[in-house]
Motif scaffolding. Sequence first.
Motif, PDB file in Angstrom:
ATOM      1  N   ALA A  63       0.754  -1.008   0.085  1.00  0.00           N
ATOM      2  CA  ALA A  63       0.502  -0.547  -0.169  1.00  0.00           C
ATOM      3  C   ALA A  63       0.682   1.219  -0.321  1.00  0.00           C
ATOM      4  O   ALA A  63       1.182   2.406  -0.698  1.00  0.00           O
ATOM      5  N   SER A  64       1.991   1.523   0.756  1.00  0.00           N
ATOM      6  CA  SER A  64       3.304   1.793   0.241  1.00  0.00           C
ATOM      7  C   SER A  64       2.062   3.770   1.197  1.00  0.00           C
ATOM      8  O   SER A  64       2.730   4.609   0.525  1.00  0.00           O
ATOM      9  N   TYR A  65       1.964   3.803   2.612  1.00  0.00           N
ATOM     10  CA  TYR A  65       1.427   4.785   2.671  1.00  0.00           C
ATOM     11  C   TYR A  65       2.175   5.687   2.696  1.00  0.00           C
ATOM     12  O   TYR A  65       2.229   7.190   2.576  1.00  0.00           O
ATOM     13  N   GLU A  66       3.666   5.954   3.308  1.00  0.00           N
ATOM     14  CA  GLU A  66       4.897   6.209   3.215  1.00  0.00           C
ATOM     15  C   GLU A  66       4.897   7.281   1.951  1.00  0.00           C
ATOM     16  O   GLU A  66       5.634   8.151   2.281  1.00  0.00           O
ATOM     17  N   ASP A  67       4.535   6.888   1.191  1.00  0.00           N
ATOM     18  CA  ASP A  67       4.367   7.524  -0.830  1.00  0.00           C
ATOM     19  C   ASP A  67       4.050   8.192  -1.079  1.00  0.00           C
ATOM     20  O   ASP A  67       4.188   9.732  -1.466  1.00  0.00           O
ATOM     21  N   PHE A  68       2.282   8.301  -0.067  1.00  0.00           N
ATOM     22  CA  PHE A  68       1.441   9.669  -0.034  1.00  0.00           C
ATOM     23  C   PHE A  68       1.559  10.750   0.984  1.00  0.00           C
ATOM     24  O   PHE A  68       0.025  10.483   1.841  1.00  0.00           O
ATOM     25  N   VAL A  69       2.251  11.289   1.407  1.00  0.00           N
ATOM     26  CA  VAL A  69       2.161  12.368   2.459  1.00  0.00           C
ATOM     27  C   VAL A  69       2.579  13.656   1.710  1.00  0.00           C
ATOM     28  O   VAL A  69       2.828  13.853   0.534  1.00  0.00           O
ATOM     29  N   PRO A  70       1.860  14.275   2.528  1.00  0.00           N
ATOM     30  CA  PRO A  70       1.956  15.847   2.025  1.00  0.00           C
ATOM     31  C   PRO A  70       3.208  16.250   2.445  1.00  0.00           C
ATOM     32  O   PRO A  70       4.730  15.819   2.303  1.00  0.00           O
ATOM     33  N   LYS A  71       3.122  17.740   1.690  1.00  0.00           N
ATOM     34  CA  LYS A  71       4.560  18.161   0.755  1.00  0.00           C
ATOM     35  C   LYS A  71       5.179  18.819   2.462  1.00  0.00           C
ATOM     36  O   LYS A  71       4.782  18.634   3.574  1.00  0.00           O
ATOM     37  N   ASN A  72       6.174  19.182   3.011  1.00  0.00           N
ATOM     38  CA  ASN A  72       6.806  19.189   3.830  1.00  0.00           C
ATOM     39  C   ASN A  72       7.210  17.805   5.488  1.00  0.00           C
ATOM     40  O   ASN A  72       7.448  18.064   5.855  1.00  0.00           O
TER      41      ASN A  72
END
Length: 179
Positions: free
Chosen positions: A133-142
Motif C-alpha cells: 500500500a506504501s502509505y509512506e509514498d503519499f505524505v503531504p509536502k514538507n
Amino acid sequence: MLLEPKSLDNIIVGLLVDNFFKWYVAPKDLWFLDRKKQADAYIKKFKEIGLKNIGNKIEEVDERKGIEVLDENSFIEFIRRINKYAVSTNELRESLKLNLLTTSKQDTFYSFLPSLYVNVDKRELYSLYPEPASYEDFVPKNWSGVYEDFLPKIDWEEKYWYDKNGIDLLNLENNRGKK
C-alpha cells in the motif's frame, strides 16, 4: 472498541498530536495522508497499462470528505471525525489477549501489528503495513514518510503488545524496548 483489528482491513494506527498519543483501529483507506498524490499515482499506473479516462477511483470515506490532505492543519478536524475509532492501550491489550486464545498466532500477529505511526508534531509517517500500500509514498509536502520499524518510538506505557509482567505477547520486539 468499534472495530476489531483485522489485517488488511482495519489497521492499528498510533497518532501523536500536540504531544498527546492515541491508538486508533480504523479502516485502512482513511490513512493515505495525501489523497491527491494517491489519485495521481493510481491514474499514472493505469495509463501505463493502457487504460484511459479512468477518472479518480479513490473512494472518499465519510471521515475524509472535504479533507484531501491530512497535515498539521487538517488533523484537528480529522481527529474529531475519527474519535469513534479511538481505543485505549488497555482495550487493545485485552483484545489481543483474547485473540491469542481464539485465533492462530499468525493471524493475531498480522491483525495486531501496528501498521502506522503518525507524528503530526514532527510531520512524520512511519509504516509497517505488510502489503504494498506504501502509505509512506503519499505524505503531504514538507512531511517525511518511511517504511521503517517504529515500535521503539512508542512510549513503553502505550505498548499494548506487552502484558503487565513485561512479556511481549506477540514477540514483536525480541526484548527491545523493555522498561
